[in-house]
Design a protein around this motif. Structure first.
Motif, PDB file in Angstrom:
ATOM      1  N   LEU A  95       2.414  -8.593  -1.417  1.00 48.98           N
ATOM      2  CA  LEU A  95       3.316  -8.577  -0.268  1.00 48.98           C
ATOM      3  C   LEU A  95       3.394  -7.149   0.262  1.00 48.98           C
ATOM      4  CD1 LEU A  95       5.044 -10.851   1.015  1.00 48.98           C
ATOM      5  CD2 LEU A  95       6.995  -9.964  -0.291  1.00 48.98           C
ATOM      6  N   TRP A  96       3.405  -7.026   1.622  1.00 47.25           N
ATOM      7  CA  TRP A  96       3.397  -5.716   2.266  1.00 47.25           C
ATOM      8  C   TRP A  96       4.452  -5.669   3.364  1.00 47.25           C
ATOM      9  CZ3 TRP A  96      -0.455  -2.780  -0.051  1.00 47.25           C
ATOM     10  CH2 TRP A  96      -1.456  -3.498  -0.723  1.00 47.25           C
ATOM     11  N   ASN A  97       4.983  -4.475   3.602  1.00 46.77           N
ATOM     12  CA  ASN A  97       5.888  -4.254   4.724  1.00 46.77           C
ATOM     13  C   ASN A  97       5.069  -4.231   6.010  1.00 46.77           C
ATOM     14  OD1 ASN A  97       7.340  -2.578   6.774  1.00 46.77           O
ATOM     15  ND2 ASN A  97       8.899  -2.503   5.186  1.00 46.77           N
ATOM     16  N   SER A  98       5.458  -5.051   6.971  1.00 48.55           N
ATOM     17  CA  SER A  98       4.637  -5.168   8.182  1.00 48.55           C
ATOM     18  C   SER A  98       4.806  -3.987   9.141  1.00 48.55           C
ATOM     19  CB  SER A  98       4.969  -6.469   8.921  1.00 48.55           C
ATOM     20  OG  SER A  98       6.292  -6.429   9.416  1.00 48.55           O
ATOM     21  N   GLU A  99       5.836  -3.162   8.920  1.00 54.15           N
ATOM     22  CA  GLU A  99       6.027  -2.007   9.795  1.00 54.15           C
ATOM     23  C   GLU A  99       5.082  -0.871   9.449  1.00 54.15           C
ATOM     24  OE1 GLU A  99       7.896  -1.511  12.549  1.00 54.15           O
ATOM     25  OE2 GLU A  99       8.259  -3.675  12.411  1.00 54.15           O
ATOM     26  N   ASP A 100       5.061  -0.505   8.148  1.00 56.57           N
ATOM     27  CA  ASP A 100       4.262   0.647   7.752  1.00 56.57           C
ATOM     28  C   ASP A 100       3.158   0.318   6.755  1.00 56.57           C
ATOM     29  OD1 ASP A 100       5.677   0.202   5.407  1.00 56.57           O
ATOM     30  OD2 ASP A 100       6.872   2.029   5.542  1.00 56.57           O
ATOM     31  N   GLY A 101       3.059  -0.966   6.317  1.00 52.46           N
ATOM     32  CA  GLY A 101       2.001  -1.358   5.396  1.00 52.46           C
ATOM     33  C   GLY A 101       2.254  -0.987   3.949  1.00 52.46           C
ATOM     34  N   SER A 102       3.460  -0.564   3.611  1.00 52.32           N
ATOM     35  CA  SER A 102       3.741  -0.185   2.224  1.00 52.32           C
ATOM     36  C   SER A 102       3.855  -1.427   1.343  1.00 52.32           C
ATOM     37  CB  SER A 102       5.036   0.632   2.141  1.00 52.32           C
ATOM     38  OG  SER A 102       6.124  -0.112   2.666  1.00 52.32           O
ATOM     39  N   PRO A 103       3.411  -1.348   0.069  1.00 51.15           N
ATOM     40  CA  PRO A 103       3.488  -2.499  -0.824  1.00 51.15           C
ATOM     41  C   PRO A 103       4.938  -2.822  -1.180  1.00 51.15           C
ATOM     42  CG  PRO A 103       2.738  -0.559  -2.012  1.00 51.15           C
ATOM     43  CD  PRO A 103       2.790  -0.177  -0.572  1.00 51.15           C
ATOM     44  N   MET A 104       5.208  -4.117  -1.412  1.00 54.73           N
ATOM     45  CA  MET A 104       6.560  -4.567  -1.734  1.00 54.73           C
ATOM     46  C   MET A 104       6.535  -5.408  -3.003  1.00 54.73           C
ATOM     47  SD  MET A 104       7.880  -5.665   2.079  1.00 54.73           S
ATOM     48  CE  MET A 104       9.560  -5.901   1.501  1.00 54.73           C
ATOM     49  N   GLY A 105       7.241  -4.970  -4.027  1.00 53.21           N
ATOM     50  CA  GLY A 105       7.382  -5.745  -5.247  1.00 53.21           C
ATOM     51  C   GLY A 105       6.099  -5.861  -6.053  1.00 53.21           C
ATOM     52  N   GLU A 106       6.162  -6.752  -7.038  1.00 50.68           N
ATOM     53  CA  GLU A 106       5.025  -6.976  -7.922  1.00 50.68           C
ATOM     54  C   GLU A 106       4.122  -8.083  -7.362  1.00 50.68           C
ATOM     55  OE1 GLU A 106       4.264  -5.235 -10.655  1.00 50.68           O
ATOM     56  OE2 GLU A 106       5.949  -3.937 -10.108  1.00 50.68           O
ATOM     57  N   PRO A 107       2.815  -8.043  -7.696  1.00 52.86           N
ATOM     58  CA  PRO A 107       1.915  -9.108  -7.220  1.00 52.86           C
ATOM     59  C   PRO A 107       2.292 -10.461  -7.821  1.00 52.86           C
ATOM     60  CG  PRO A 107       0.678  -7.211  -8.038  1.00 52.86           C
ATOM     61  CD  PRO A 107       2.097  -7.002  -8.443  1.00 52.86           C
TER      62      PRO A 107
END
Length: 266
Positions: A95-107
């Protein structure tokens, strides 16, 4: 088909089609591209396994989400443009943040290669499919599976949420031997289309008779009272009544390259 998808959504979101010059950061060949409904974000997947997030207004690269060699199979964004999800051959859904592309949480980890991932219409769940025919449902906030996986006996062709997320639809081959379709002079594999509860994954109904060699299926907006199937033989699409199982209208030919449904289902 992916270029057509990109154009269609851009036209719907912005009332026009804009051509952006994108300089790809790797040597891979582009195999998938899509755009958010507001036209602000683009995401691409390449045959070298990389995935990238782009500014849909300027065409500038925001972030390389996954570098080449990781074999991303699919990527999608939720309707509210909060999150992007990628599905990879290593069995991980990220999962990724759609604003800046940073990863979110664990896979979200699977035992096998993940071929598809998409959000429910409200963005609270993610549907994933693997190359072994399993369908998984995940909670976005916790990254945990919400029900036991749906296992298909034979090859899974597609799995999708219905228009309101209350149901799922899957298309798969069954274990019957191939048979000759006399209309097209082709051997086809028997198939079935199944509809499931979108929360509990309990089976609701299925279609088998007369659907042919189905490779894709949709619950048609706005209410999911119709099913659209796409068959390999003749590249034909057919509408069906969910309640009666009867076909609606004539077959639509030339659908083999891909199908996109309008939001109103018309």
């Amino acid at each position: 088909p992916f270029v057509r998808e990109l154009d269609a959504v851009m036209s719907s979101a912005l009332g026009r089609i804009e051509v952006l010059s994108i300089i790809h950061p790797t040597d891979g060949k582009l195999i998938f591209a899509a755009v958010s409904e507001d036209g602000e974000r683009l995401w691409t997947v390449s045959d070298d396994g990389s995935a990238n997030l782009w500014d849909g207004t300027t065409g500038k690269l925001i972030r390389t989400l996954i570098k080449s060699g990781n074999q991303v199979n699919h990527a999608s964004m939720d309707a509210h443009r909060r999150h992007l999800v990628t599905a990879s051959r290593d069995g991980r859904v990220r999962l990724w943040n759609s604003e800046d592309g940073s990863p979110m949480g664990e896979p979200m980890v699977h035992d096998n290669e993940v071929q598809w991932a998409e959000f429910s219409p409200d963005g609270s769940r993610i549907l994933t499919t693997t190359n072994t025919g399993t369908v998984h449902l995940w909670d976005v906030e916790s990254a945990m599976e919400v029900v036991a996986p749906i296992q298909h006996i034979a090859e899974l062709q597609s799995a999708r949420f219905g228009p309101d997320g209350s149901r799922l639809i899957t298309a798969s081959h069954d274990s019957s031997p191939m048979s000759m379709d006399v209309s097209y002079g082709e051997y086809i594999q028997s198939a079935r289309v199944q509809i499931w509860n979108g929360t509990t994954a309990a089976p609701i109904t299925e279609f088998r008779d007369g659907i042919g060699d189905v490779i894709d299926a949709f619950l048609v907006p706005p209410d999911g009272s119709r099913v659209l199937t796409v068959s390999r033989a003749g590249d034909a699409a057919q509408l069906w009544d969910v309640t009666t199982g009867d076909p609606i209208g004539d077959q639509m030919f030339g659908a083999g390259a891909g199908v996109i449904l309008s939001a109103d289902g018309n």
